[in-house]
Design an enzyme around this catalytic site. Structure first.
Site, PDB file in Angstrom:
ATOM      1  N   ASP A  48       0.839  -1.204   0.000  1.00 53.80           N
ATOM      2  CA  ASP A  48       0.000   0.000   0.000  1.00 53.80           C
ATOM      3  C   ASP A  48       0.875   1.255   0.000  1.00 53.80           C
ATOM      4  O   ASP A  48       0.369   2.373  -0.060  1.00 53.80           O
ATOM      5  CB  ASP A  48      -1.024  -0.018   1.146  1.00 53.80           C
ATOM      6  N   ASP A  87      -1.112  -6.196  -0.671  1.00 52.43           N
ATOM      7  CA  ASP A  87      -1.296  -5.593   0.648  1.00 52.43           C
ATOM      8  C   ASP A  87      -2.773  -5.276   0.873  1.00 52.43           C
ATOM      9  O   ASP A  87      -3.458  -4.813  -0.051  1.00 52.43           O
ATOM     10  CB  ASP A  87      -0.508  -4.271   0.681  1.00 52.43           C
ATOM     11  N   LYS A 117      -1.045  -9.501   2.568  1.00 54.13           N
ATOM     12  CA  LYS A 117      -0.327  -9.057   3.770  1.00 54.13           C
ATOM     13  C   LYS A 117      -1.250  -8.142   4.556  1.00 54.13           C
ATOM     14  O   LYS A 117      -1.973  -7.345   3.962  1.00 54.13           O
ATOM     15  CB  LYS A 117       0.948  -8.302   3.381  1.00 54.13           C
ATOM     16  N   GLU A 186       9.154  -4.404  10.345  1.00 53.86           N
ATOM     17  CA  GLU A 186       9.537  -3.086   9.818  1.00 53.86           C
ATOM     18  C   GLU A 186      10.062  -2.184  10.929  1.00 53.86           C
ATOM     19  O   GLU A 186       9.403  -1.988  11.960  1.00 53.86           O
ATOM     20  CB  GLU A 186       8.324  -2.436   9.118  1.00 53.86           C
TER      21      GLU A 186
HETATM   22  O1  KIV Z   1       3.479  -1.140   1.676  1.00 61.34           O
HETATM   23  C1  KIV Z   1       4.639  -1.579   1.623  1.00 61.34           C
HETATM   24  O2  KIV Z   1       5.379  -1.384   0.662  1.00 61.34           O
HETATM   25  C2  KIV Z   1       5.105  -2.349   2.758  1.00 61.34           C
HETATM   26  C3  KIV Z   1       6.555  -2.697   2.810  1.00 61.34           C
HETATM   27  C4  KIV Z   1       7.335  -1.508   3.186  1.00 61.34           C
HETATM   28  C5  KIV Z   1       6.808  -3.845   3.701  1.00 61.34           C
HETATM   29  O3  KIV Z   1       4.347  -2.659   3.626  1.00 61.34           O
END
Ligand code: KIV
Length: 280
Positions: A48, A87, A117, A186
């Site tokens: 995201d 995501d 995710k 993270e």
């Molecule tokens: O949104 C994203 O790119 C992420 C990564 C930084 C792990 O969550």
């Protein structure tokens, strides 16, 4: 490439066991995904973060399901081998397990992703379990979780104080127990990430979490030098594409302005007789 070569969620645990580092990059479009896939990356995350690096928002909060779906479809079209993870955007999973399954299901059914995710630990355990029960593979995300940016008071390293570190360790354990196939860590201290990684059977994918993780992920725009002045300490710039793009665009602009582009090589000719018939 043959289907058998595709990276699967089950390969993540195998790679950890064999001590092979897992590589992950973000991508949001067809050509970037294609190039990353050809370069041999194991996994592509349609993060995201697209809200910030593709759409220009200050945070990831405004990103919608339609945004993630749109970019996931493009990435899937460019990918042959890498595992594509989509995501789950803000409020697509926080509301209820039922809504979570519906939204994640769309990312697989309509987007073509293989896994999703979602950010959070104990708070999202019911959602994580519901997804896994529905056959949807889940990558967890702990530490700095950008969708909670306002609660965290900014983009800050997490897990430095004991209570925070203890919660993170417990959250990691619970997510593994619930069936997550991996965990993004993270912006947490490297020694904590190493301990968490050592305590889990599922792999950890670090971003700003040191080298003790089982794999690494970076936002592609950051490593390519396309994020302007934004360059957090944990990013290594492998290219300066922003500068290179600006140089190329400037040259194009001046060559159009001074008549150097297009030249003969970039133009199509035509039969003189036919031309004469048209304009005499
Ligand atoms: O949104 C994203 O790119 C992420 C990564 C930084 C792990 O969550």
């Amino acid at each position: 490439m043959a289907r058998e070569n595709k990276v699967r969620t089950t390969d993540f645990r195998k790679m950890k066991k064999e001590g092979r580092k897992i590589t992950m990059l973000t991508a949001y479009d067809y050509n970037t995904a294609r190039i990353q896939d050809e370069a041999g990356v194991d996994s592509i995350l349609v993060g995201d973060s697209l809200g910030m690096v593709m759409l220009g928002y200050d945070t990831t909060l405004p990103v919608t399901m339609e945004d993630v779906l749109h970019h996931t479809r493009a990435v899937v079209r460019g990918t042959k081998r890498a595992l594509v993870i989509a995501d789950m955007p803000f409020l697509s999973f926080q509301v209820s397990p039922e809504k979570t399954v519906e939204n994640a299901g769309r990312l697989l059914k309509e987007g073509g992703a293989t896994a999703v995710k979602l950010e959070g630990g104990k708070e999202v355990l019911p959602q994580t379990k519901a997804l896994i029960a529905a056959g949807i593979p889940v990558l967890g995300h702990l530490g700095l979780t950008p969708q909670s940016i306002h609660q965290m008071g900014g983009f800050k390293v997490q897990g430095k104080v004991q209570a925070q570190a203890e919660k993170l360790i417990e959250d990691a354990r619970l997510l593994e127990e619930a069936g997550a196939f991996g965990l993004v860590l993270e912006c947490i201290p490297a020694p904590l990430a190493e301990k968490v990684s050592g305590a889990l059977n599922i792999p950890t994918i670090g971003i700003g979490a040191g080298k003790g993780c089982d794999g690494q992920v970076l936002v592609s725009h950051d490593l390519l030098g396309m994020s302007g002045d934004f360059s957090p300490r944990f990013v290594r710039r492998y290219a300066n594409l922003g500068e290179e793009m600006q140089r190329a665009f400037s040259q194009y602009i001046s060559e159009v302005q001074n008549g150097k582009f297009p030249g003969e090589k970039e133009s199509f000719g035509m039969d003189e007789e036919t031309l004469k018939k048209l304009y005499g």
